[in-house]
Each structure stands twice: as structure tokens, then as C-alpha cells.
Design a protein around this motif. Structure first.
Motif, PDB file in Angstrom:
ATOM      1  N   GLY A 104      10.372 -22.696  -2.413  1.00 51.35           N
ATOM      2  CA  GLY A 104      10.277 -21.291  -2.814  1.00 51.35           C
ATOM      3  C   GLY A 104       8.869 -20.853  -3.163  1.00 51.35           C
ATOM      4  O   GLY A 104       8.565 -19.649  -3.131  1.00 51.35           O
ATOM      5  N   VAL A 105       7.997 -21.803  -3.471  1.00 50.77           N
ATOM      6  CA  VAL A 105       6.604 -21.451  -3.751  1.00 50.77           C
ATOM      7  C   VAL A 105       5.966 -20.795  -2.518  1.00 50.77           C
ATOM      8  O   VAL A 105       5.020 -20.019  -2.644  1.00 50.77           O
ATOM      9  N   SER A 106       6.495 -21.089  -1.329  1.00 53.25           N
ATOM     10  CA  SER A 106       5.978 -20.440  -0.124  1.00 53.25           C
ATOM     11  C   SER A 106       6.144 -18.932  -0.195  1.00 53.25           C
ATOM     12  O   SER A 106       5.336 -18.179   0.366  1.00 53.25           O
ATOM     13  N   SER A 107       7.181 -18.470  -0.886  1.00 55.11           N
ATOM     14  CA  SER A 107       7.363 -17.035  -1.067  1.00 55.11           C
ATOM     15  C   SER A 107       6.270 -16.455  -1.951  1.00 55.11           C
ATOM     16  O   SER A 107       5.760 -15.358  -1.701  1.00 55.11           O
ATOM     17  N   ALA A 108       5.889 -17.188  -2.993  1.00 54.71           N
ATOM     18  CA  ALA A 108       4.786 -16.748  -3.851  1.00 54.71           C
ATOM     19  C   ALA A 108       3.486 -16.689  -3.068  1.00 54.71           C
ATOM     20  O   ALA A 108       2.640 -15.817  -3.298  1.00 54.71           O
ATOM     21  N   VAL A 109       3.313 -17.610  -2.132  1.00 53.78           N
ATOM     22  CA  VAL A 109       2.120 -17.607  -1.274  1.00 53.78           C
ATOM     23  C   VAL A 109       2.092 -16.338  -0.426  1.00 53.78           C
ATOM     24  O   VAL A 109       1.051 -15.683  -0.285  1.00 53.78           O
ATOM     25  N   SER A 110       3.243 -15.967   0.143  1.00 49.07           N
ATOM     26  CA  SER A 110       3.309 -14.749   0.952  1.00 49.07           C
ATOM     27  C   SER A 110       3.012 -13.509   0.110  1.00 49.07           C
ATOM     28  O   SER A 110       2.312 -12.593   0.556  1.00 49.07           O
ATOM     29  N   LEU A 111       3.538 -13.481  -1.107  1.00 51.28           N
ATOM     30  CA  LEU A 111       3.291 -12.338  -1.987  1.00 51.28           C
ATOM     31  C   LEU A 111       1.811 -12.246  -2.353  1.00 51.28           C
ATOM     32  O   LEU A 111       1.230 -11.158  -2.379  1.00 51.28           O
ATOM     33  N   LEU A 112       1.194 -13.386  -2.639  1.00 49.96           N
ATOM     34  CA  LEU A 112      -0.222 -13.397  -2.991  1.00 49.96           C
ATOM     35  C   LEU A 112      -1.076 -12.991  -1.789  1.00 49.96           C
ATOM     36  O   LEU A 112      -2.087 -12.292  -1.949  1.00 49.96           O
ATOM     37  N   ALA A 113      -0.671 -13.392  -0.603  1.00 52.04           N
ATOM     38  CA  ALA A 113      -1.446 -13.083   0.597  1.00 52.04           C
ATOM     39  C   ALA A 113      -1.521 -11.578   0.845  1.00 52.04           C
ATOM     40  O   ALA A 113      -2.542 -11.066   1.301  1.00 52.04           O
ATOM     41  N   ARG A 114      -0.432 -10.853   0.545  1.00 48.60           N
ATOM     42  CA  ARG A 114      -0.474  -9.408   0.811  1.00 48.60           C
ATOM     43  C   ARG A 114      -1.468  -8.706  -0.109  1.00 48.60           C
ATOM     44  O   ARG A 114      -2.099  -7.721   0.285  1.00 48.60           O
ATOM     45  N   PHE A 115      -1.645  -9.214  -1.336  1.00 46.94           N
ATOM     46  CA  PHE A 115      -2.645  -8.628  -2.219  1.00 46.94           C
ATOM     47  C   PHE A 115      -4.063  -8.999  -1.783  1.00 46.94           C
ATOM     48  O   PHE A 115      -5.011  -8.260  -2.054  1.00 46.94           O
ATOM     49  N   ALA A 116      -4.211 -10.145  -1.105  1.00 51.35           N
ATOM     50  CA  ALA A 116      -5.530 -10.512  -0.585  1.00 51.35           C
ATOM     51  C   ALA A 116      -6.020  -9.462   0.404  1.00 51.35           C
ATOM     52  O   ALA A 116      -7.226  -9.247   0.554  1.00 51.35           O
ATOM     53  N   ALA A 117      -5.092  -8.792   1.072  1.00 56.45           N
ATOM     54  CA  ALA A 117      -5.470  -7.755   2.033  1.00 56.45           C
ATOM     55  C   ALA A 117      -6.060  -6.525   1.356  1.00 56.45           C
ATOM     56  O   ALA A 117      -6.719  -5.717   2.010  1.00 56.45           O
ATOM     57  N   THR A 118      -5.832  -6.363   0.069  1.00 55.44           N
ATOM     58  CA  THR A 118      -6.327  -5.177  -0.637  1.00 55.44           C
ATOM     59  C   THR A 118      -7.681  -5.409  -1.313  1.00 55.44           C
ATOM     60  O   THR A 118      -8.315  -4.456  -1.752  1.00 55.44           O
ATOM     61  N   ARG A 165      -1.796   0.436   4.183  1.00 55.07           N
ATOM     62  CA  ARG A 165      -1.754   0.035   5.585  1.00 55.07           C
ATOM     63  C   ARG A 165      -2.155  -1.424   5.748  1.00 55.07           C
ATOM     64  O   ARG A 165      -1.470  -2.197   6.419  1.00 55.07           O
ATOM     65  N   ASP A 166      -3.273  -1.824   5.128  1.00 57.75           N
ATOM     66  CA  ASP A 166      -3.754  -3.194   5.281  1.00 57.75           C
ATOM     67  C   ASP A 166      -2.782  -4.197   4.669  1.00 57.75           C
ATOM     68  O   ASP A 166      -2.542  -5.268   5.233  1.00 57.75           O
ATOM     69  N   LEU A 167      -2.238  -3.860   3.514  1.00 58.06           N
ATOM     70  CA  LEU A 167      -1.235  -4.715   2.875  1.00 58.06           C
ATOM     71  C   LEU A 167      -0.016  -4.874   3.777  1.00 58.06           C
ATOM     72  O   LEU A 167       0.520  -5.970   3.948  1.00 58.06           O
ATOM     73  N   SER A 168       0.401  -3.774   4.400  1.00 55.68           N
ATOM     74  CA  SER A 168       1.607  -3.820   5.233  1.00 55.68           C
ATOM     75  C   SER A 168       1.407  -4.678   6.476  1.00 55.68           C
ATOM     76  O   SER A 168       2.360  -5.267   6.984  1.00 55.68           O
ATOM     77  N   PHE A 169       0.175  -4.763   6.991  1.00 59.65           N
ATOM     78  CA  PHE A 169      -0.073  -5.609   8.158  1.00 59.65           C
ATOM     79  C   PHE A 169       0.161  -7.085   7.828  1.00 59.65           C
ATOM     80  O   PHE A 169       0.662  -7.847   8.662  1.00 59.65           O
ATOM     81  N   ALA A 201      10.327  -0.815   2.340  1.00 56.11           N
ATOM     82  CA  ALA A 201       9.739   0.454   1.903  1.00 56.11           C
ATOM     83  C   ALA A 201       9.370   0.413   0.426  1.00 56.11           C
ATOM     84  O   ALA A 201       8.268   0.829   0.030  1.00 56.11           O
ATOM     85  N   VAL A 202      10.269  -0.094  -0.405  1.00 59.43           N
ATOM     86  CA  VAL A 202      10.009  -0.122  -1.850  1.00 59.43           C
ATOM     87  C   VAL A 202       8.882  -1.084  -2.187  1.00 59.43           C
ATOM     88  O   VAL A 202       7.980  -0.756  -2.967  1.00 59.43           O
ATOM     89  N   THR A 203       8.902  -2.279  -1.595  1.00 62.23           N
ATOM     90  CA  THR A 203       7.922  -3.289  -1.996  1.00 62.23           C
ATOM     91  C   THR A 203       6.535  -3.026  -1.422  1.00 62.23           C
ATOM     92  O   THR A 203       5.525  -3.280  -2.097  1.00 62.23           O
ATOM     93  N   VAL A 204       6.442  -2.520  -0.190  1.00 62.03           N
ATOM     94  CA  VAL A 204       5.122  -2.222   0.385  1.00 62.03           C
ATOM     95  C   VAL A 204       4.461  -1.076  -0.379  1.00 62.03           C
ATOM     96  O   VAL A 204       3.310  -1.180  -0.826  1.00 62.03           O
ATOM     97  N   ALA A 205       5.190   0.035  -0.529  1.00 60.93           N
ATOM     98  CA  ALA A 205       4.617   1.177  -1.248  1.00 60.93           C
ATOM     99  C   ALA A 205       4.403   0.844  -2.719  1.00 60.93           C
ATOM    100  O   ALA A 205       3.409   1.261  -3.327  1.00 60.93           O
ATOM    101  N   GLY A 206       5.325   0.075  -3.310  1.00 57.27           N
ATOM    102  CA  GLY A 206       5.191  -0.286  -4.714  1.00 57.27           C
ATOM    103  C   GLY A 206       3.994  -1.181  -4.971  1.00 57.27           C
ATOM    104  O   GLY A 206       3.272  -0.999  -5.958  1.00 57.27           O
ATOM    105  N   ALA A 207       3.759  -2.154  -4.087  1.00 59.02           N
ATOM    106  CA  ALA A 207       2.611  -3.043  -4.264  1.00 59.02           C
ATOM    107  C   ALA A 207       1.303  -2.275  -4.144  1.00 59.02           C
ATOM    108  O   ALA A 207       0.346  -2.510  -4.893  1.00 59.02           O
ATOM    109  N   ALA A 208       1.237  -1.335  -3.188  1.00 56.88           N
ATOM    110  CA  ALA A 208       0.032  -0.517  -3.039  1.00 56.88           C
ATOM    111  C   ALA A 208      -0.170   0.363  -4.276  1.00 56.88           C
ATOM    112  O   ALA A 208      -1.298   0.538  -4.760  1.00 56.88           O
ATOM    113  N   LEU A 209       0.927   0.918  -4.801  1.00 55.70           N
ATOM    114  CA  LEU A 209       0.827   1.775  -5.980  1.00 55.70           C
ATOM    115  C   LEU A 209       0.367   0.981  -7.196  1.00 55.70           C
ATOM    116  O   LEU A 209      -0.469   1.460  -7.982  1.00 55.70           O
TER     117      LEU A 209
END
Length: 418
Positions: free
Chosen positions: A93-107, A117-121, A340-348
Motif C-alpha cells: 500500500g505504500v505504493s499508493s503513497a508514492v503515487s500521491l506524492l508524485a502528483r504533488f511533485a508535478a506542482t 493541469r500538470d498534476l492531472s498529467f 474530479a474531487v481529488t485532482v481539483a482538491g489537490a490543486a486547491l
């Protein structure tokens, strides 16, 4: 992509393997719960590593923990020890935390107007592996037979290889480290005009205006200002975090019990794989669309769209009964609403947080999001055993109401902050 590959493969069989090894369907939800618990436990530690040593080290450490978890799950299947298997699932399950952390690396180096947009890619890139993963049940059974272990557990061999490759790719390729580079480069200060706001907001290092002019070279021009809100108080940030956590809980609760529900109504492993593939495709495939909409229409409007999609998923789950088609449509909508909720929420959340505090708040968000999924996984098994899939949908409806209230609270701040 590789991280999603391992995640999709593990989630596709976790509940089925745990139910078979333990002989108790009521605790089958523990597979999803422990997977999310592993992600929750890793969220803040990985965020701390990122804050001190950079994103690259944090991502690689997380992937190696997931590699070890896949190995533990395989060994547990070989000795028929379901508690040990559960531990392996939690580590994967730590792989899920890696994916979550990676999307913030895009910002970290994104022009503020392009953060969503970059986070969503990055979220979208998970699609390939995550969709293929659940369809590895049949090849996984062949691998399990060859290894002399429980056939379904053979899928974890694919997860192990994928996570190992993910660690190597990040270690070699993520240079320079985006978070460390963002701190090193100069920061733009000064007044920033929010599109449509009709007023300027003071800049400075602690504001969204302080986001990278440093990224302007890659973007092709100077930064005129963000298309998002200036940093806000902790209350607004907690509202976003609660909304994201509610969406995660709804998604996990319904997804975790879908394999058992289908198998109770003449389903097959192939049907389970197709259904979860549709669900995961909904989670990731259209994330760039939601990212673009969040930039054009506003973060909160896209969050509202997500709640509408989740409501449709809950209603269809309630009325689906034995219909495989309705379950598949419901799970697809479930994935779309979550996206929709998590992409927009993370950017917000990124918009509302001063740059120096972002790793800490992002770690909190990821931890609470994963913890909500873990709790939902446990309770979903209990609810399913007590009632049925329709009863579980009613419980998900209550979580949806809580998420909508949190979102409304975020939108109720002063017009200047909004």
C-alpha cells in the motif's frame, strides 16, 4: 505508470486472496483497508523525507517498501499464513503513497495557472498500469501455480517487478529534484491579479504569487499571476482535506466489495478484472480533462462536478442488484467522481498553502486520505456481511453528504479569498 501497475495488480486480488486464505468473507475488506493503512502510515514520513532530502529520495524509499511488501505477500501465500499476507498488502500500500506524492511533485515547478493541469498529467500516467493490473489475474494464476503458491497470489510477482522498476526510474531520472530546485531558484514577488477577482493580492514568498516565475523559462514567458486563490487559513485547508478524504472513503468502500458482490451473482474472475479496469480507467484516464476544467472553471466547481458523479455512482450501486452491467457503470462513474474531487482538491490545497508549508500540508492530506480509505475498507466488509451491496451504497451516501458539506464550507470564505 509503473506504480499504478503494481497498485492495480494488488487491489484486483487482495480481497479474494484474503477471503480464500482466511475462510472468512467478513474480513475480506481488510485487504483494501490494510492497503490504504499502509499508504496512510507512509504519507507523513515520506513528506518529511521530501521536505528534507527532496522528492526523489522519498519516492524511491516508498517504492522499495512496496517491493518488500510484495515479497512478503508471496512468501505468505507459500506458507498459507493470512496475517502475514495482510502485512504484505499493507506494505504494498505504500505504493499508493508514492503515487500521491508524485502528483504533488508535478506542482513544485509548475506555473500557478497550470498546477491543476500538470498534476492531472501525473495522475493520468497511472492509467496504463492501473488498468492493465486487474487483468493480470489469469497470468498471475499461471505464475502462482509455477511457484507452488495460492494461484491468485501470483499477481504480486508482477507488483514486485513493477515497484522495483519504478524505484530505479525515479532514482535515475528525477534530476534535478523538483522540490529542491524550486527552493534554489529565485522567487517572484509583487502584486498578483486573480482573473475575475477584480483586485490585486499581495505577493511575497508566503503566497501563491510566490510560485515560480522560476518555472517561466520552461513555460515560455513570465508569470503574470496564478489562476487560483491566494494562501488561506488552516480552516479552508482542512475543509479541502476532509472533502478529499470523503471521496476516497466512498471510492474504497464500494470498490473493495465489488469483487465479492459480483462473485455472489455468477461473476467470474474475468468479469471482476474487467469491472475493476473500468473503475480504475475512470479514476485516471480523464484526469487531464478535470485538470483543465479546474483551471478554466475553478477548483470548487470541478469538485462539485465530482460530487454529482459520485452521487450517480451511489444510486446505481443501490439499484444494481445482480446486474453486472449496472455495477460496471456504477464503478466507472465512481472512478470519474473520485478523479474530479481529488485532482481539483489537490490543486486547491496547493493554491491555498504557502510554499514553505506545502510538503507538510500535502503529507497531512495524503495521510488522512489514505486513513479514510483504510477505515472505509474495514467497515465495507462489515457492512457487506451485515447487509448487502445496496446497504453499503446507503452508507456511502452518508459519506457523500459529509464531503459536500466540507466543500460548501470551503466555498463559504470571503470573496477576496475565494
Amino acid at each position: 505508470m509503473l506504480s499504478g501497475f503494481g497498485t492495480g495488480a494488488s487491489l484486483s486480488v487482495g480481497a479474494l486472496v484474503l477471503a480464500e486464505m482466511s475462510g472468512n468473507e467478513a474480513i475480506s475488506g481488510l485487504a483494501s483497508a490494510l492497503f490504504n493503512a499502509g499508504a496512510a502510515a507512509a504519507g507523513i514520513p515520506l513528506a518529511r523525507i521530501a521536505a528534507r532530502r527532496g522528492r526523489r529520495r522519498a519516492l524511491v524509499v516508498g517504492s522499495f517498501v512496496a517491493v518488500a511488501g510484495a515479497l512478503v505477500a508471496i512468501l505468505a501465500a507459500a506458507v498459507d499464513a493470512w496475517p502475514l499476507f495482510a502485512l504484505g498488502v499493507a506494505m504494498v500500500g505504500v505504493s499508493s503513497a508514492v503515487s500521491l506524492l508524485a502528483r504533488f511533485a508535478a506542482t513544485d515547478l509548475a506555473v500557478p495557472a497550470n498546477r491543476a493541469r500538470d498534476l492531472s498529467f501525473v495522475v493520468w500516467s497511472i492509467t496504463v498500469g492501473a488498468v492493465v493490473g486487474p487483468n493480470l489475474i489469469t497470468p498471475g494464476e499461471a505464475v502462482g501455480d509455477a511457484l507452488g503458491i495460492l494461484p491468485l497470489a501470483g499477481v504480486f510477482v508482477f507488483a514486485l517487478i513493477a515497484q522495483l522498476l519504478a524505484a530505479l526510474v525515479n532514482w535515475i531520472g528525477l534530476r534535478p529534484d523538483p522540490l529542491l530546485e524550486a527552493r534554489r531558484l529565485p522567487v517572484e514577488t509583487g502584486p498578483v491579479t486573480l482573473p475575475g477577482a477584480g483586485e490585486a493580492v499581495d505577493g511575497g514568498e508566503g503566497s501563491a504569487a510566490a510560485a515560480p516565475a522560476r518555472a517561466s523559462g520552461a513555460a515560455g514567458g513570465t508569470v503574470a499571476g496564478p489562476a487560483a486563490a491566494p494562501p488561506a487559513g488552516a480552516g479552508a485547508r482542512w475543509g479541502v482535506i476532509i472533502a478529499i478524504a470523503a471521496a476516497q472513503a466512498i471510492m474504497v468502500a464500494l470498490m473493495a466489495m465489488t469483487p465479492l458482490h459480483l462473485m455472489h451473482h455468477e461473476g467470474t474472475p474475468a468479469i471482476v478484472g474487467i469491472t475493476l479496469s473500468l473503475h480504475i480507467a475512470g479514476m485516471y484516464a480523464l484526469s487531464p480533462v478535470f485538470g483543465a476544467l479546474a483551471s478554466r472553471l475553478g477548483r470548487l466547481r470541478v469538485v462539485g462536478l465530482g460530487w454529482g458523479l459520485l452521487l450517480a455512482a451511489v444510486v446505481l450501486s443501490y439499484v444494481a442488484g445482480p446486474s453486472h452491467l449496472l455495477v460496471q457503470v456504477a464503478l466507472t462513474l465512481l472512478g470519474l467522481g473520485w478523479s474530479a474531487v481529488t485532482v481539483a482538491g489537490a490543486a486547491l490545497l496547493t493554491d491555498l498553502t504557502p510554499s514553505a508549508e506545502r510538503p507538510r500540508w500535502q503529507g497531512r492530506s495524503d495521510t488522512i486520505m489514505s486513513a479514510a480509505g483504510a477505515l472505509a475498507g474495514v467497515l465495507s466488509g462489515v457492512a457487506f456481511a451485515y447487509g448487502d451491496f445496496s446497504f453499503l451504497a446507503l452508507v456511502a451516501g452518508g459519506l457523500l453528504a459529509a464531503g459536500v458539506i466540507a466543500s460548501v464550507a470551503c466555498g463559504g470564505r470571503r470573496p477576496r479569498d475565494r
